[in-house]
Design a protein around this motif. Structure first.
Motif, PDB file in Angstrom:
ATOM      1  N   ASN A 275       0.825  -1.210   0.000  1.00  0.00           N
ATOM      2  CA  ASN A 275       0.000   0.000   0.000  1.00  0.00           C
ATOM      3  C   ASN A 275       0.861   1.262   0.000  1.00  0.00           C
ATOM      4  O   ASN A 275       0.547   2.243  -0.675  1.00  0.00           O
ATOM      5  CB  ASN A 275      -0.935   0.017   1.206  1.00  0.00           C
TER       6      ASN A 275
ATOM      7  N   LYS B 270      -7.595   2.713  -0.300  1.00  0.00           N
ATOM      8  CA  LYS B 270      -8.732   1.793  -0.288  1.00  0.00           C
ATOM      9  C   LYS B 270      -8.752   0.878  -1.503  1.00  0.00           C
ATOM     10  O   LYS B 270      -9.760   0.201  -1.744  1.00  0.00           O
ATOM     11  CB  LYS B 270     -10.044   2.586  -0.224  1.00  0.00           C
TER      12      LYS B 270
ATOM     13  N   PHE C 189      -8.843  -1.966  -4.002  1.00  0.00           N
ATOM     14  CA  PHE C 189      -9.307  -3.331  -3.748  1.00  0.00           C
ATOM     15  C   PHE C 189      -9.654  -4.048  -5.042  1.00  0.00           C
ATOM     16  O   PHE C 189      -9.144  -5.142  -5.332  1.00  0.00           O
ATOM     17  CB  PHE C 189     -10.521  -3.286  -2.807  1.00  0.00           C
TER      18      PHE C 189
ATOM     19  N   ALA D 205      -6.960  -3.647   1.763  1.00  0.00           N
ATOM     20  CA  ALA D 205      -8.395  -3.845   1.566  1.00  0.00           C
ATOM     21  C   ALA D 205      -8.707  -5.275   1.142  1.00  0.00           C
ATOM     22  O   ALA D 205      -9.689  -5.882   1.590  1.00  0.00           O
ATOM     23  CB  ALA D 205      -8.939  -2.851   0.532  1.00  0.00           C
TER      24      ALA D 205
ATOM     25  N   ALA E 155      -9.661  -3.186   8.728  1.00  0.00           N
ATOM     26  CA  ALA E 155     -10.517  -2.078   8.284  1.00  0.00           C
ATOM     27  C   ALA E 155     -10.253  -0.823   9.116  1.00  0.00           C
ATOM     28  O   ALA E 155     -10.216   0.292   8.581  1.00  0.00           O
ATOM     29  CB  ALA E 155     -11.987  -2.478   8.387  1.00  0.00           C
TER      30      ALA E 155
ATOM     31  N   ILE F 102      -7.029   0.830   7.973  1.00  0.00           N
ATOM     32  CA  ILE F 102      -7.243   1.604   6.741  1.00  0.00           C
ATOM     33  C   ILE F 102      -7.904   2.933   7.064  1.00  0.00           C
ATOM     34  O   ILE F 102      -7.514   3.985   6.530  1.00  0.00           O
ATOM     35  CB  ILE F 102      -8.104   0.795   5.747  1.00  0.00           C
ATOM     36  N   MET F 103      -8.900   2.918   7.949  1.00  0.00           N
ATOM     37  CA  MET F 103      -9.605   4.141   8.318  1.00  0.00           C
ATOM     38  C   MET F 103      -8.660   5.129   9.000  1.00  0.00           C
ATOM     39  O   MET F 103      -8.687   6.335   8.705  1.00  0.00           O
ATOM     40  CB  MET F 103     -10.775   3.801   9.243  1.00  0.00           C
TER      41      MET F 103
ATOM     42  N   VAL G 198      -6.569   6.833   6.436  1.00  0.00           N
ATOM     43  CA  VAL G 198      -7.301   7.734   5.545  1.00  0.00           C
ATOM     44  C   VAL G 198      -7.677   9.037   6.230  1.00  0.00           C
ATOM     45  O   VAL G 198      -7.621  10.112   5.605  1.00  0.00           O
ATOM     46  CB  VAL G 198      -8.564   7.025   5.004  1.00  0.00           C
TER      47      VAL G 198
END
Length: 334
Positions: A112, A271, A273, A290, A311, A314-315, A318
């Motif tokens: 990523n 994100k 995917f 993702a 998850a 990732i949040m 972001v």
């Protein structure tokens, strides 16, 4: 045909439902707090009430959708990430400590980060260069339309297109992949491009760059056209070259827009995917966060706790970029 008819019926019912809601709710509001036949004091009070309530009739459905599909899932994910695979036993931050000791997660995280370094930079740079060049030729709008066209394709659709480009049929078999056909034409040896360590991630990134360059081009083209002509003309009179005008005059004036485009693509990359799922499914060291979350939640792993922890990661990645992006847009608006 049945699916098409069903989709059309759903669209018609959805539009009709929206019209019915907005017209009906405003009609009810006007009837409940009517002003006709009322005393001046009551009419003034009702007008104030209508002014307070009416905006919420329009914003209400959006807030409801945000609550159901955004706010609730955030807190639900945080809650689930603190439980084990069954969701019955509270284990605190064990899922998070496991993640940062797991080789697959660390590899996904590094992939990523590589996407973050390459895709936003390449998309923004190419979009900026194309925007500047196409504004100088008569066929610029045609070129912009062609470059923007991939934005109309879903990521899965784009992946299928590029899967044919990278296709490999084995040694001694006629190649139908465009890239291998070109390699063979020049006397090279066909390759299984998506299995090449390191390079396969680059090949996947090219798909997203191809899609997002059109977005960057449109936004940056509008920003370039907003630069005062007097500034450029003064630089030309002073003898500045085209390259110097571009880098020292034009780019500083649209730097905020460049930053917003960059961060918008960055959020999308975090994100990513669909492309990985359709092209490699995370095989050959191409896994991303993702896709790893999807694997743990719905396939193979079947562990909602660990999937929810990914998850949340990732949040967390972001949110700071999103906040900075919103602040930059607010400054630009002022």
């Amino acid at each position: 045909m049945e699916q098409i008819i069903f989709a059309l019926v759903v669209m018609v019912l959805g539009i009709a439902g929206c019209i019915f809601y907005f017209v009906g709710s405003n009609y009810v509001l006007d009837r409940v707090y009517g002003i006709h036949g009322k005393s001046p004091e009551v009419a003034a009070k009702n007008l104030r009430r209508i002014a307070l309530i009416r905006p919420w009739l329009f914003l209400g459905p959006a807030f409801l959708a945000l609550t159901v599909y955004l706010i609730y899932p955030v807190f639900a994910s945080l809650y689930i990430s603190l439980f084990d695979k069954t969701g019955d036993t509270f284990i605190g931050i064990n899922n998070y400590t496991w993640l940062f000791a797991n080789d697959e997660f660390l590899q996904s995280f590094m992939n990523n980060m590589m996407w973050l370094l390459i895709v936003p930079a390449a998309s923004t740079f190419l979009g900026l260069v194309i925007a500047a060049l196409t504004d100088r030729v008569w066929w610029g709008n045609i070129a912009k339309s062609l470059i923007f066209m991939p934005m109309a394709i879903s990521f899965i659709g784009a992946s299928i297109i590029w899967k044919f480009i990278y296709d490999y049929r084995g040694d001694g078999v006629e190649q139908i992949g465009l890239l291998n056909a070109i390699v063979e034409f020049f006397g090279g040896t066909p390759e299984a491009w998506l299995t090449m360590p390191g390079w396969n991630n680059i090949f996947l990134m090219l798909i997203l760059i191809w899609v997002q360059t059109g977005f960057a081009m449109v936004i940056l083209s509008a920003a370039l056209r907003g630069i005062p002509e007097e500034t450029v003309e003064a630089a030309v009179i002073d003898g500045a070259s085209g390259i110097r005008i571009f880098f020292q005059i034009m780019i500083p004036q649209i730097w905020t827009t460049i930053a917003v485009v960059w961060t918008t693509i960055t959020i999308l990359v975090l994100k990513v995917f669909d492309i990985v799922l359709a092209m490699t499914n995370g095989q050959w060291d191409t896994q991303v966060l993702a896709n790893l979350m999807f694997d743990w939640m719905f396939r193979g792993g079947g562990d909602f706790g660990r999937g929810a922890a990914v998850a949340v990661i990732i949040m967390v990645l972001v949110i700071p970029i999103m906040i900075w992006n919103i602040r930059q847009e607010s400054k630009g608006g002022r």
